[in-house]
Design a protein around this motif. Structure first.
Motif, PDB file in Angstrom:
ATOM      1  N   GLU A  27     -11.574   5.658 -44.900  1.00 11.94           N
ATOM      2  CA  GLU A  27     -11.649   6.452 -46.582  1.00 11.94           C
ATOM      3  C   GLU A  27     -10.768   7.708 -46.387  1.00 11.94           C
ATOM      4  O   GLU A  27     -10.127   7.627 -48.161  1.00 11.94           O
ATOM      5  N   ASP A  28     -10.018   8.391 -45.362  1.00 13.36           N
ATOM      6  CA  ASP A  28      -9.294   9.739 -46.299  1.00 13.36           C
ATOM      7  C   ASP A  28      -8.231   9.301 -46.596  1.00 13.36           C
ATOM      8  O   ASP A  28      -7.249   9.823 -47.358  1.00 13.36           O
ATOM      9  N   ALA A  29      -7.490   8.279 -46.042  1.00  9.92           N
ATOM     10  CA  ALA A  29      -5.862   7.441 -46.874  1.00  9.92           C
ATOM     11  C   ALA A  29      -6.320   6.893 -48.107  1.00  9.92           C
ATOM     12  O   ALA A  29      -5.233   6.742 -48.587  1.00  9.92           O
ATOM     13  N   LEU A  81       1.027   3.572 -45.471  1.00 10.69           N
ATOM     14  CA  LEU A  81       0.660   2.530 -44.680  1.00 10.69           C
ATOM     15  C   LEU A  81       1.433   2.697 -43.039  1.00 10.69           C
ATOM     16  O   LEU A  81       0.504   1.605 -41.884  1.00 10.69           O
ATOM     17  N   ASP A  82       2.362   3.510 -42.517  1.00 11.40           N
ATOM     18  CA  ASP A  82       2.462   4.203 -41.722  1.00 11.40           C
ATOM     19  C   ASP A  82       1.351   4.662 -40.161  1.00 11.40           C
ATOM     20  O   ASP A  82       1.526   4.137 -39.312  1.00 11.40           O
ATOM     21  N   ARG A  83       0.646   5.251 -41.024  1.00 14.33           N
ATOM     22  CA  ARG A  83      -1.134   5.303 -40.777  1.00 14.33           C
ATOM     23  C   ARG A  83      -1.756   4.465 -40.621  1.00 14.33           C
ATOM     24  O   ARG A  83      -2.586   4.113 -40.113  1.00 14.33           O
ATOM     25  N   ALA A  84      -1.336   3.387 -41.203  1.00 15.05           N
ATOM     26  CA  ALA A  84      -2.521   2.264 -41.455  1.00 15.05           C
ATOM     27  C   ALA A  84      -1.538   0.657 -40.730  1.00 15.05           C
ATOM     28  O   ALA A  84      -1.134  -0.134 -41.839  1.00 15.05           O
ATOM     29  N   PRO A  85      -1.601   1.061 -39.645  1.00 14.21           N
ATOM     30  CA  PRO A  85      -0.051  -0.712 -39.683  1.00 14.21           C
ATOM     31  C   PRO A  85      -1.640  -2.257 -40.158  1.00 14.21           C
ATOM     32  O   PRO A  85      -0.969  -2.667 -40.318  1.00 14.21           O
ATOM     33  N   ALA A  86      -2.423  -2.317 -39.975  1.00 16.60           N
ATOM     34  CA  ALA A  86      -2.676  -3.333 -40.683  1.00 16.60           C
ATOM     35  C   ALA A  86      -3.016  -3.717 -41.709  1.00 16.60           C
ATOM     36  O   ALA A  86      -2.954  -4.412 -41.893  1.00 16.60           O
ATOM     37  N   ALA A  87      -2.588  -2.213 -42.450  1.00 13.92           N
ATOM     38  CA  ALA A  87      -2.862  -2.636 -44.056  1.00 13.92           C
ATOM     39  C   ALA A  87      -1.429  -3.221 -43.757  1.00 13.92           C
ATOM     40  O   ALA A  87      -1.089  -3.787 -45.123  1.00 13.92           O
ATOM     41  N   ARG A  88      -0.312  -2.354 -43.380  1.00 16.10           N
ATOM     42  CA  ARG A  88       0.706  -2.882 -43.672  1.00 16.10           C
ATOM     43  C   ARG A  88       1.046  -4.304 -42.961  1.00 16.10           C
ATOM     44  O   ARG A  88       1.379  -4.620 -43.990  1.00 16.10           O
ATOM     45  N   HIS A 115      -8.253   7.975 -50.346  1.00 15.22           N
ATOM     46  CA  HIS A 115      -8.506   9.166 -50.947  1.00 15.22           C
ATOM     47  C   HIS A 115      -7.173   9.812 -50.905  1.00 15.22           C
ATOM     48  O   HIS A 115      -7.143   9.638 -51.952  1.00 15.22           O
ATOM     49  N   ASP A 116      -6.408   9.977 -49.705  1.00 20.12           N
ATOM     50  CA  ASP A 116      -5.155  10.086 -50.003  1.00 20.12           C
ATOM     51  C   ASP A 116      -4.039   9.679 -51.327  1.00 20.12           C
ATOM     52  O   ASP A 116      -3.560  10.203 -51.921  1.00 20.12           O
ATOM     53  N   LEU A 117      -4.923   7.652 -51.430  1.00 21.92           N
ATOM     54  CA  LEU A 117      -4.279   7.157 -51.807  1.00 21.92           C
ATOM     55  C   LEU A 117      -3.739   7.519 -53.432  1.00 21.92           C
ATOM     56  O   LEU A 117      -3.216   7.600 -54.407  1.00 21.92           O
ATOM     57  N   VAL A 118      -5.610   7.751 -53.672  1.00 19.12           N
ATOM     58  CA  VAL A 118      -5.845   8.003 -55.201  1.00 19.12           C
ATOM     59  C   VAL A 118      -5.114   9.569 -55.801  1.00 19.12           C
ATOM     60  O   VAL A 118      -4.873   9.231 -56.947  1.00 19.12           O
ATOM     61  N   ASP A 119      -5.198   9.918 -54.938  1.00 16.94           N
ATOM     62  CA  ASP A 119      -4.121  11.483 -55.503  1.00 16.94           C
ATOM     63  C   ASP A 119      -3.151  11.123 -55.029  1.00 16.94           C
ATOM     64  O   ASP A 119      -2.049  12.528 -56.460  1.00 16.94           O
ATOM     65  N   ARG A 120      -2.219  10.386 -54.821  1.00 20.85           N
ATOM     66  CA  ARG A 120      -0.860  10.143 -54.907  1.00 20.85           C
ATOM     67  C   ARG A 120      -0.850   9.079 -55.987  1.00 20.85           C
ATOM     68  O   ARG A 120       0.731   9.264 -56.624  1.00 20.85           O
ATOM     69  N   GLY A 121      -1.571   8.752 -56.181  1.00 31.41           N
ATOM     70  CA  GLY A 121      -1.424   7.600 -57.802  1.00 31.41           C
ATOM     71  C   GLY A 121      -0.995   8.634 -59.177  1.00 31.41           C
ATOM     72  O   GLY A 121      -1.582  10.150 -58.969  1.00 31.41           O
ATOM     73  N   VAL A 122      -0.303   7.131 -59.806  1.00 31.57           N
ATOM     74  CA  VAL A 122      -0.502   7.617 -61.508  1.00 31.57           C
ATOM     75  C   VAL A 122      -0.872   7.154 -62.082  1.00 31.57           C
ATOM     76  O   VAL A 122      -0.490   5.675 -62.161  1.00 31.57           O
ATOM     77  N   LEU A 160      -6.327  -5.260 -50.612  1.00 37.20           N
ATOM     78  CA  LEU A 160      -5.521  -4.738 -50.155  1.00 37.20           C
ATOM     79  C   LEU A 160      -5.413  -3.232 -49.260  1.00 37.20           C
ATOM     80  O   LEU A 160      -5.739  -3.300 -48.372  1.00 37.20           O
ATOM     81  N   PHE A 161      -6.238  -2.523 -49.952  1.00 34.45           N
ATOM     82  CA  PHE A 161      -6.341  -1.045 -49.428  1.00 34.45           C
ATOM     83  C   PHE A 161      -7.711  -0.914 -48.395  1.00 34.45           C
ATOM     84  O   PHE A 161      -7.844   0.221 -47.835  1.00 34.45           O
TER      85      PHE A 161
END
Length: 184
Positions: free
Chosen positions: A46-48, A142-149, A50-57, A40-41
């Protein structure tokens, strides 16, 4: 003087800070690898990722524990880091197995994306480590990555078709109401 850096709890019974920090670092390295390796990801920059990693719980559930219940509201999404979960849905009085998920698998996306109630129950089959993301965080990425959405939306549609097929198969094996045969 004795070196306690790798001997577990310190003298006052608390966790050894060095050991705790190593455990957390290993955990986050594993989470990062799971996100980077996730189908999925993978399409994210790469920066997106890393951003996801930082936001995950990170969340841990023991085997047998219910993680999500069908019908509940949901605005979060889970990625499996370790372990195995089972996904089921209710059909009448019985549960229909929709599948199992392991490392890299995800669930909770339908309710998160659509705002509808959870469409399935998810239970830990083994001890599991999950990464939880809330809707706001996923939407921002996902707003920054329309293909992933588009990919996640296509996967939601595919899972819905698969669930409908499994439910139809289940219903076709059930006796008709009233116990008679069809057409009586």
């Amino acid at each position: 003087m004795e070196d306690r850096s790798s001997k577990g709890p310190d003298a006052d019974g608390g966790a050894n800070p060095r050991q705790s920090s190593e455990v957390l670092e290993n955990l986050w390295n594993g989470v990062e690898a799971t996100i980077e390796g996730s189908f999925l990801f993978r399409s994210l920059e790469e920066d997106a990722r890393h951003d996801l990693v930082d936001r995950g719980v990170v969340m841990v559930f023991p085997a047998g524990r219910e993680i999500l219940q069908e019908g509940e509201a949901g605005d979060d999404f889970y990625l499996v880091d370790r372990g195995v979960v089972e996904v089921t849905t209710a059909v009448g009085e019985s549960q229909v197995a929709l599948g199992t998920l392991q490392r890299g698998g995800f669930f909770g996306e339908v309710a998160m994306l659509t705002g509808r109630a959870r469409t399935a129950t998810v239970r830990a089959l083994t001890d599991v480590t999950l990464v939880r993301f809330d809707k706001r965080d996923i939407d921002e990425v996902l707003d920054r990555a329309p293909a992933a959405r588009r990919l996640i939306e296509a996967m939601v549609e595919g899972r819905a078709r698969s669930a409908a097929e499994k439910i139809t198969r289940h219903l076709s094996t059930m006796p008709p109401e009233g116990g008679g045969t069809p057409g009586e």
